[in-house]
Design a protein around this motif. Structure first.
Motif, mmCIF file in Angstrom:
data_model
loop_
_atom_site.group_PDB
_atom_site.id
_atom_site.type_symbol
_atom_site.label_atom_id
_atom_site.label_comp_id
_atom_site.label_asym_id
_atom_site.label_seq_id
_atom_site.Cartn_x
_atom_site.Cartn_y
_atom_site.Cartn_z
ATOM 1 N N PHE A 1 0.825 -1.209 0.000
ATOM 2 C CA PHE A 1 0.000 0.000 0.000
ATOM 3 C C PHE A 1 0.859 1.259 0.000
ATOM 4 C CE2 PHE A 1 -1.863 3.483 2.435
ATOM 5 C CZ PHE A 1 -3.015 3.722 1.707
ATOM 6 N N THR B 1 2.899 1.715 -3.445
ATOM 7 C CA THR B 1 2.063 1.982 -4.613
ATOM 8 C C THR B 1 1.381 3.338 -4.517
ATOM 9 O OG1 THR B 1 1.639 -0.391 -4.837
ATOM 10 C CG2 THR B 1 0.200 1.094 -6.059
ATOM 11 N N ALA B 2 0.675 3.559 -3.415
ATOM 12 C CA ALA B 2 -0.050 4.822 -3.254
ATOM 13 C C ALA B 2 0.909 5.989 -3.057
ATOM 14 C CB ALA B 2 -1.013 4.717 -2.079
ATOM 15 N N GLY C 1 5.110 -1.074 -6.246
ATOM 16 C CA GLY C 1 4.326 -1.841 -5.284
ATOM 17 C C GLY C 1 4.363 -3.328 -5.528
ATOM 18 N N VAL D 1 -5.616 -5.893 0.843
ATOM 19 C CA VAL D 1 -4.723 -4.730 0.790
ATOM 20 C C VAL D 1 -4.651 -4.183 -0.632
ATOM 21 C CG1 VAL D 1 -2.318 -3.982 1.068
ATOM 22 C CG2 VAL D 1 -3.386 -5.440 2.793
ATOM 23 N N GLY D 2 -4.654 -5.083 -1.616
ATOM 24 C CA GLY D 2 -4.593 -4.651 -3.001
ATOM 25 C C GLY D 2 -5.793 -3.818 -3.417
ATOM 26 N N VAL E 1 -7.757 -1.972 -1.414
ATOM 27 C CA VAL E 1 -7.635 -0.659 -0.763
ATOM 28 C C VAL E 1 -6.568 0.173 -1.459
ATOM 29 C CG1 VAL E 1 -7.012 0.516 1.376
ATOM 30 C CG2 VAL E 1 -8.443 -1.529 1.457
ATOM 31 N N THR E 2 -5.469 -0.478 -1.798
ATOM 32 C CA THR E 2 -4.374 0.209 -2.480
ATOM 33 C C THR E 2 -4.814 0.780 -3.819
ATOM 34 O OG1 THR E 2 -2.697 -1.188 -1.425
ATOM 35 C CG2 THR E 2 -2.064 -0.082 -3.459
ATOM 36 N N THR F 1 -4.887 4.710 -4.357
ATOM 37 C CA THR F 1 -3.924 5.166 -5.361
ATOM 38 C C THR F 1 -4.604 5.990 -6.433
ATOM 39 O OG1 THR F 1 -2.452 3.283 -4.995
ATOM 40 C CG2 THR F 1 -2.274 4.408 -7.111
ATOM 41 N N GLY G 1 -5.980 -4.561 -7.724
ATOM 42 C CA GLY G 1 -5.893 -5.346 -6.494
ATOM 43 C C GLY G 1 -5.702 -6.820 -6.771
#
Length: 245
Positions: A28, A31-32, A65, A114-115, A117-118, A122, A150
């Motif tokens: 996260f 990437t973000a 990421g 997590v992906g 949300v990321t 992002t 994700g």
């Protein structure tokens, strides 16, 4: 098949291992963070400052990421192959297939959560800096790209996990897979031309493009990455079943 107690024990292993949990959070943060910092530095300048495909450019940081995703998948499995840990685990869970599937399920679930949300953060946070050039979730392909990003990160983590189960070394997998993802596509692109789109990163990232430029579409490209991941998990499963602990 995985059972709740085994799944819970695998979650506890990941939660209590700082390197594994840290690499998951880094998916996260990297990437973000890189996407937002890059978008902020560019601001409202040229529309295609992050690349010819503006939608793919909205996920600029995923190139970094995915390295964290490799680290997560590798470290989540590597702990079993240090200092005889696998023998202890098999004493508690003698069924190797159930153990392996439980580890895969937990890694996949965490990486996917997590992906997702990321991908959302992002896209939204990065585009907040782009002014009139910003994309929104209503634009063509945007929701598909957010959701697909994700899934892509999850598949990369599973690819690393399967290879780690095969070679029993997270360090070796990271030292081989990271250059494979970052360098090999450029080499293959010079030699094999269109063959590069069947490599796991190039194929999977098609889901984040506005339009796929080659033979694969957004979802078929992600399917190719899934095939790479399933193949790695399969050979990893055979290795865990057949080798001595």
């Amino acid at each position: 098949m995985p059972t709740v107690p085994v799944l819970r024990s695998e979650w506890i292993k990941i939660r209590s291992a700082r390197a594994v949990l840290g690499s998951l959070l880094a998916v996260f943060a990297t990437t973000a963070g890189i996407t937002v910092l890059t978008a902020a530095s560019i601001g409202t300048s040229e529309a295609d400052a992050l690349g010819d495909d503006r939608l793919l450019g909205a996920f600029f940081g995923i190139n970094f990421g995915q390295i964290a995703a490799v680290a997560f998948g590798a470290t989540a499995f590597a702990g079993e192959f240090r200092n005889g840990a696998l023998r202890v685990t098999l004493t508690a869970v003698p069924n190797r297939t159930a153990l392996y599937l439980s580890k895969v399920t937990v890694v996949a679930g965490l990486a996917l959560a997590v992906g997702q949300v990321t991908g959302l953060v992002t896209f939204l946070a990065g585009q907040a800096w782009r002014g009139d050039h910003a994309l929104s979730l209503d634009d063509p392909g945007a929701l598909r790209a957010v959701f697909g990003s994700g899934i892509y990160l999850m598949l990369i983590a599973l690819l690393a996990a399967g290879l780690t189960a095969l070679v029993r070394s997270g360090t070796l997998v990271m030292s081989l897979l990271v250059p494979f993802l970052l360098i090999l596509p450029f080499v293959v692109g010079q030699v094999a031309g269109g063959g590069v789109e069947f490599l796991p990163d190039r194929a999977g990232q098609l889901v984040m493009r506005t339009e796929a430029p080659g033979a694969l579409g957004p979802w078929t490209g992600l399917g190719v990455t899934a095939i790479w991941a399933v193949a790695a998990l399969t050979v990893g499963w055979f290795a865990v079943r057949r080798r001595d602990a």
